[in-house]
Each structure stands twice: as C-alpha cells, then as structure tokens.
Scaffold this motif. Structure first.
Motif, PDB file in Angstrom:
ATOM      1  N   ARG A   1       1.619  -3.159  -1.809  1.00 40.28           N
ATOM      2  CA  ARG A   1       1.206  -2.059  -0.935  1.00 40.28           C
ATOM      3  C   ARG A   1       2.365  -1.139  -0.620  1.00 40.28           C
ATOM      4  O   ARG A   1       2.203   0.084  -0.559  1.00 40.28           O
ATOM      5  CB  ARG A   1       0.570  -2.605   0.344  1.00 40.28           C
TER       6      ARG A   1
ATOM      7  N   LEU B   1      -4.261  -0.191   3.140  1.00 40.24           N
ATOM      8  CA  LEU B   1      -3.445   0.975   3.488  1.00 40.24           C
ATOM      9  C   LEU B   1      -4.284   2.064   4.160  1.00 40.24           C
ATOM     10  O   LEU B   1      -3.832   2.720   5.100  1.00 40.24           O
ATOM     11  CB  LEU B   1      -2.752   1.528   2.240  1.00 40.24           C
TER      12      LEU B   1
ATOM     13  N   ASN C   1      -5.771  -3.530  -1.977  1.00 45.12           N
ATOM     14  CA  ASN C   1      -4.536  -3.044  -1.363  1.00 45.12           C
ATOM     15  C   ASN C   1      -4.693  -1.623  -0.832  1.00 45.12           C
ATOM     16  O   ASN C   1      -4.198  -1.299   0.255  1.00 45.12           O
ATOM     17  CB  ASN C   1      -3.376  -3.115  -2.360  1.00 45.12           C
ATOM     18  N   LEU C   2      -5.395  -0.780  -1.571  1.00 52.53           N
ATOM     19  CA  LEU C   2      -5.627   0.590  -1.109  1.00 52.53           C
ATOM     20  C   LEU C   2      -6.488   0.597   0.154  1.00 52.53           C
ATOM     21  O   LEU C   2      -6.263   1.408   1.062  1.00 52.53           O
ATOM     22  CB  LEU C   2      -6.278   1.421  -2.221  1.00 52.53           C
TER      23      LEU C   2
ATOM     24  N   ALA D   1       0.493  -3.587   6.883  1.00 52.62           N
ATOM     25  CA  ALA D   1       0.049  -3.054   5.594  1.00 52.62           C
ATOM     26  C   ALA D   1       1.233  -2.844   4.653  1.00 52.62           C
ATOM     27  O   ALA D   1       1.133  -3.104   3.451  1.00 52.62           O
ATOM     28  CB  ALA D   1      -0.709  -1.738   5.791  1.00 52.62           C
TER      29      ALA D   1
END
Length: 110
Positions: A18, A56, A52-53, A12
């Motif tokens: 990220r 993560l 991207n969130l 990640a």
C-alpha cells in the motif's frame, strides 16, 4: 483531520504494498493510473491490488474514477495534506525554525 482518521491513514500506509501504491500514485499526479497498470508495475496480483486500493480509499488517501470498464486511481492530495498537517500540528511549539527543515524536505520542487 481527527485522531481516528490519522490512525486509519497511518494504518493504511503501514503495509509495504500500500505504501508503494500510494507513492506511485503521488508520482503519477493528476494522470493517475489504471488499477491493472498499478498491479503490473508493482508485480502484485490484481485481486490483491484491489483489496489494497480499497484500504487506501477508505483511509482517504486515494480516489478513483470509473471510465467504462477501467477504474483509474489517483492520490488524494487533500488527504495527504490533512495527514501531514495533523502530524505537524504542534511541531514547532512557537519556534517556526524547528519545523523549517521538515517543511523544506517535503516541499515540492516542481
């Protein structure tokens, strides 16, 4: 943290956006940041930021809280600590002075 979780967290973070998001959220601390603000701050499209969130979050490095229509994101400090602990688990081999410089470097000066 087990090896599989560590690999997922490192994967990640192994992408520039990220990594920037995670570092930004670490700087924000307990205040976190709304998804749209994160995208604006980093100059990333919102749909890209959302993806991207999600990566993560699956890796245990960020968490979110919904407040009405807003979703606020926070660095997951327990996840970060677990990853660092996993990486340093066998660091000193019985010689704590070997790890001291690393620990001094990552220690919060707040």
């Amino acid at each position: 943290m087990d090896k599989s979780s560590a690999v997922e967290a490192l994967h990640a973070l192994a992408q520039e956006t990220r990594l920037e998001v995670f570092r930004l959220l670490v700087r924000c601390g307990n205040d976190g940041m709304v998804a749209g603000e994160i995208a604006s701050t980093l100059g990333v499209r919102q749909n890209t930021m959302s993806s991207n969130l999600a990566v993560l979050a699956r890796a245990g490095l960020v968490r979110n809280e919904r407040n009405g229509r807003e979703i606020r994101y926070f660095a997951e400090f327990d996840g970060m600590r677990a990853l660092l602990a996993y990486l340093m688990e066998d660091c000193c081999g019985g010689n704590p002075e070997v790890c001291a410089p690393v620990l001094d470097e990552i220690a919060c000066a707040c």
